[in-house]
Design an enzyme around this catalytic site. Structure first.
Site, PDB file in Angstrom:
ATOM      1  N   GLU A   1      74.314  50.473  97.698  1.00  0.00           N
ATOM      2  CA  GLU A   1      74.397  49.181  97.019  1.00  0.00           C
ATOM      3  C   GLU A   1      75.524  49.181  95.998  1.00  0.00           C
ATOM      4  O   GLU A   1      76.193  48.173  95.789  1.00  0.00           O
ATOM      5  CB  GLU A   1      73.055  48.867  96.328  1.00  0.00           C
ATOM      6  CG  GLU A   1      72.956  47.454  95.737  1.00  0.00           C
ATOM      7  CD  GLU A   1      73.411  47.347  94.283  1.00  0.00           C
ATOM      8  OE1 GLU A   1      73.520  46.221  93.796  1.00  0.00           O
ATOM      9  OE2 GLU A   1      73.686  48.383  93.637  1.00  0.00           O
ATOM     10  N   GLU A   2      75.724  50.330  95.340  1.00  0.00           N
ATOM     11  CA  GLU A   2      76.581  50.358  94.153  1.00  0.00           C
ATOM     12  C   GLU A   2      78.068  50.165  94.441  1.00  0.00           C
ATOM     13  O   GLU A   2      78.790  49.589  93.630  1.00  0.00           O
ATOM     14  CB  GLU A   2      76.384  51.676  93.390  1.00  0.00           C
ATOM     15  CG  GLU A   2      74.985  51.849  92.779  1.00  0.00           C
ATOM     16  CD  GLU A   2      74.706  50.866  91.638  1.00  0.00           C
ATOM     17  OE1 GLU A   2      75.570  50.039  91.319  1.00  0.00           O
ATOM     18  OE2 GLU A   2      73.598  50.939  91.083  1.00  0.00           O
TER      19      GLU A   2
ATOM     20  N   ASP B   1      67.887  52.036  87.854  1.00  0.00           N
ATOM     21  CA  ASP B   1      68.815  51.476  88.833  1.00  0.00           C
ATOM     22  C   ASP B   1      69.118  52.513  89.903  1.00  0.00           C
ATOM     23  O   ASP B   1      70.029  53.300  89.748  1.00  0.00           O
ATOM     24  CB  ASP B   1      70.089  51.019  88.130  1.00  0.00           C
ATOM     25  CG  ASP B   1      71.045  50.284  89.068  1.00  0.00           C
ATOM     26  OD1 ASP B   1      70.631  49.927  90.182  1.00  0.00           O
ATOM     27  OD2 ASP B   1      72.206  50.072  88.665  1.00  0.00           O
TER      28      ASP B   1
ATOM     29  N   HIS C   1      73.684  52.387  84.528  1.00  0.00           N
ATOM     30  CA  HIS C   1      74.887  53.146  84.900  1.00  0.00           C
ATOM     31  C   HIS C   1      75.313  54.165  83.841  1.00  0.00           C
ATOM     32  O   HIS C   1      76.492  54.517  83.767  1.00  0.00           O
ATOM     33  CB  HIS C   1      76.083  52.213  85.176  1.00  0.00           C
ATOM     34  CG  HIS C   1      75.867  51.281  86.334  1.00  0.00           C
ATOM     35  ND1 HIS C   1      76.812  50.390  86.747  1.00  0.00           N
ATOM     36  CD2 HIS C   1      74.817  51.104  87.187  1.00  0.00           C
ATOM     37  CE1 HIS C   1      76.359  49.694  87.786  1.00  0.00           C
ATOM     38  NE2 HIS C   1      75.142  50.113  88.068  1.00  0.00           N
TER      39      HIS C   1
ATOM     40  N   ASP D   1      65.629  45.209  92.072  1.00  0.00           N
ATOM     41  CA  ASP D   1      66.819  45.934  91.609  1.00  0.00           C
ATOM     42  C   ASP D   1      67.198  45.524  90.188  1.00  0.00           C
ATOM     43  O   ASP D   1      68.360  45.338  89.868  1.00  0.00           O
ATOM     44  CB  ASP D   1      67.986  45.702  92.587  1.00  0.00           C
ATOM     45  CG  ASP D   1      69.209  46.561  92.237  1.00  0.00           C
ATOM     46  OD1 ASP D   1      69.056  47.536  91.493  1.00  0.00           O
ATOM     47  OD2 ASP D   1      70.309  46.233  92.712  1.00  0.00           O
TER      48      ASP D   1
ATOM     49  N   HIS E   1      67.409  49.925  96.382  1.00  0.00           N
ATOM     50  CA  HIS E   1      68.453  50.798  96.920  1.00  0.00           C
ATOM     51  C   HIS E   1      68.298  52.250  96.475  1.00  0.00           C
ATOM     52  O   HIS E   1      67.991  52.549  95.324  1.00  0.00           O
ATOM     53  CB  HIS E   1      69.865  50.263  96.652  1.00  0.00           C
ATOM     54  CG  HIS E   1      70.275  50.173  95.224  1.00  0.00           C
ATOM     55  ND1 HIS E   1      70.803  51.239  94.545  1.00  0.00           N
ATOM     56  CD2 HIS E   1      70.266  49.131  94.353  1.00  0.00           C
ATOM     57  CE1 HIS E   1      71.116  50.851  93.312  1.00  0.00           C
ATOM     58  NE2 HIS E   1      70.791  49.594  93.166  1.00  0.00           N
TER      59      HIS E   1
END
Lengths: 452, 452
Positions: free
Chosen positions: B320-321, B286, B420, B348, B274
């Site tokens: 995606e998130e 990520d 994140h 991912d 993504h």
């Protein structure tokens, strides 16, 4: 009818035994991951002691540190084993430049190779590049005479296991000075034995030979090796370097040993890593990780109240990097004392992700270890292959050729980013990866004690 | 006698075929490790674009970046797929403190959770700690009313696969605000979903429910979660926080798609990661890693002159998130167009060491993948287990329930150090580990194209 149930009983016993082992290994991992001391011990070794090349004050303090750590763990015995070790010092001057006739100048990322002599003032000479030792041997003496030889062999990035790329370059570091001196060179600089292209120079052991002129030897960063090679394509390059590293008289040092005495017999299983490191960085991966892996492996068994059959002995070897007198002396004394050594495990490939064990033994011993696959696989240990145990435990094989040796296999992708460089520091070790290594060592120590 | 040699011929053909595959996969790895573009592409995505949360200018630029990259690779087709996405912004204020009556004060490491509302000025309230959502549900409304709920569930460090520890805490981030608001809380702060104990706060998606009051939600670092918990043991703690994050009207965005058209039929194999990330750090692991893994996988096949049977399609999914509208839309359009999707691979789980593939399929499909063990194991790919494919490709299963899905399995030990957080930057990705991931993806894409 009496024996009708026998196969079931055997199967049942076998299953119960396997379950007992699974349960215990789960406890080992829980202890390592929840209450582990490996990471804090490594922090202390890296920050309270630091780099600890054989013969240095730091190495002497590392011996005291190791002894304190093993005593604090309350093992049955803690003692030192005296050895004589070389004493080399980097000194205070270490600097180099390259210059060209059309005005280029660059200060080099440079590190003397371990055991090299100094330059005795500023050494200045034209550079000649060769790709490897064979290319150097094929040069005429006239081409080399009076020059500084630059050996520029990069790692083969295609090799999945980086130790194979290292192995192919390793003779250059060890023998480059001797081969260059035979042709009349004044000095040698090598491309650092490293995976990445960056600004870290990587040191490591080199040697001299009797009847061959001793010349200074140094490594430059891979980035600067590329620059030097590019400049040489355009014309003449002068390299100037000054180093005042030197070798001194041999000194007394020690292996640091702790053991949990066996219940049933006097057979010994050794587990260890090496306490010395090179004198740059903090020796975090090489081999602080192996030291704390090994101590933690035994500490966990003791913490869990495990009653060992054999004598389990943790050895913090001195002087792996430049002479291996720790490993050689340990083996020699073992034989002299008529100790019975049945197995040894070494960790000396860093504190990265553990993936398995390399096995030194015959096909029966290999099969014996590979039969542990099912019990270790839930913990992501999957590679149980024939391979190499470790430099420190290797000399035992001379006296105990039938013994089993195991080397903790670690994912090698990042090892030669840091190996023997200023970047081999505590901050580049991941806590969980280190703890999983300690747990894998402890699990294997337990399985060997149970099954041998 | 005519058929006497048949078994040998079959065996020979089979061996030749296997050798052909081995030789080609060796070439894939050589290309990835010697001439790979994944690392430079990731540098560019991280440094030239940066963090790229859905709906942001950076996400828009990432679409352009992806399109340029796929066009430069000269795939047969490159196109965009329009989707509607949410648009949330962190804003400019994000700050928090805890104070006690006996004079303690600490400025918090804090990050709003994605999709949270702001505090509308300074929010100040007493903190009540609960260990998880069940504990929160069991509290009386009187205990929660008017307070800020602090949910402090640490990762279970005993779990070897860190995704399992994450999975156990994940509902707290998603549902914490709803559950706390139901009891009358004014806000919620959670312990960051992270492996290490350090000063990084980790954001991630949360949601609100209709008919439940919307309250602001944030994560604090694991270190500060420990401090807050310690202070609460001593007495009353006031938390003050101000955040002006907010949600705006949905926007148009795009999946970015490139494909090498199949020769034999119109069956499609999708490979992807993504393109969006959270808005802190650089989205390196990520899922910048998954993006460049996927592009590189297809680029390598093209570079090696591979003639694909099926259509091989790389998809850089948007969103995606926080919504997965990229994945959902891709699947919906595929079904509308009556495309035939036979397999999909997603990356991912970061750019760390690849160790295998998770398989979504029936027992025959699992066996089909596990039969690749021998050919992939020389490249240190060993874990071929039933598992999860990926969030982006998962919606395809609604329309193509019989398709095979694969998720690149990566060593997860370090993933939740960076996930994140501000630390998810290019510098924390290792070049060789990233390249090995791209090679594994490419090898699997090739094997699926050959064998399906």
């Amino acid at each position: 009818m009496k024996n009708f149930f026998l196969p079931f009983i055997i199967l049942f016993s076998f299953t119960v035994l396997a379950q007992k082992e699974e349960v215990f290994i789960r406890k080992i991992y829980d202890e390592a991951l929840e209450n582990g001391e490996a990471y804090e011990n490594l922090r202390s070794l890296c920050k309270d002691i630091g780099a600890r090349v054989t013969g240095s004050a730091e190495a002497e303090m590392a011996v005291e540190w190791g002894q304190r750590l093993l005593k604090a763990a309350n093992f049955d015995k803690v003692y030192l084993q005296e050895i004589m070790v070389p004493h080399w010092e980097r000194g205070t001057k270490e600097v180099g430049w390259i210059t060209t006739e059309n005005g280029k100048l660059l200060k080099l990322d440079i590190l003397a190779l371990g055991m090299s002599i100094g330059t005795n003032g500023l050494l200045s000479a034209e550079v000649i590049e060769v790709e490897d030792l064979d290319a150097l041997r094929n040069k005429s003496a006239a081409a080399i005479q009076g020059k500084i030889v630059f050996i520029n062999k990069p790692f083969d990035q295609k090799l999945i296991k980086t130790f194979q790329a290292y192995g192919a370059c390793w003779p250059i570091r060890g023998n480059g000075a001797v081969e260059a001196a035979k042709k009349g060179a004044l000095g040698v600089v090598i491309r650092s034995l490293a995976t990445p292209t960056d600004h870290f120079a990587h040191t490591g052991s080199m040697h001299y030979e009797a009847n061959v002129n001793k010349i200074p030897a140094a490594a430059i960063s891979t980035k600067h090796a590329n620059v030097l090679s590019d400049w040489l394509k355009e014309g003449k390059v002068i390299l100037k370097m000054e180093m005042d590293c030197a070798q001194f008289a041999d000194k007394v040092s020690y292996n640091v040993i702790g053991e949990m005495t066996g219940k049933e017999d006097a057979q010994i299983i050794t587990i260890g890593g090496h306490l010395d490191s090179w004198d740059v960085g903090e020796g975090a991966h090489d081999d602080g990780a192996g030291v704390v892996h090994s101590v933690e492996a035994l500490r966990i068994l003791k913490e869990l109240g495990y009653k060992n059959k054999h004598t389990l002995r943790v050895v913090l070897f001195m002087n792996e990097e430049n002479g291996n007198f720790g490993g050689k002396t340990y083996a020699k004394i073992a034989a002299e004392k008529k100790e019975v050594h049945i197995a040894a495990i070494e960790s000396d490939r860093g504190g990265f992700l553990p993936v398995g064990f390399d096995v030194v033994g015959d096909s029966t011993q290999l099969k014996f270890v590979q039969n542990m696959y099912k019990i270790l696989n839930p913990f992501q240990i999957y590679r149980l292959e024939a391979g190499y145990g470790g430099v420190d435990i290797n000399p035992l094989r001379e006296y105990y050729p039938a013994m089993l040796q195991l080397g903790l296999a670690i994912s090698s992708q990042r090892y030669f980013d840091y190996h023997h460089a200023h970047s081999d520091v505590f901050e580049n070790v991941n806590k969980r990866e280190l703890e999983l290594g300690a747990a894998a060592m402890s699990a294997m120590l337990y399985l060997l004690d149970q099954k041998l």
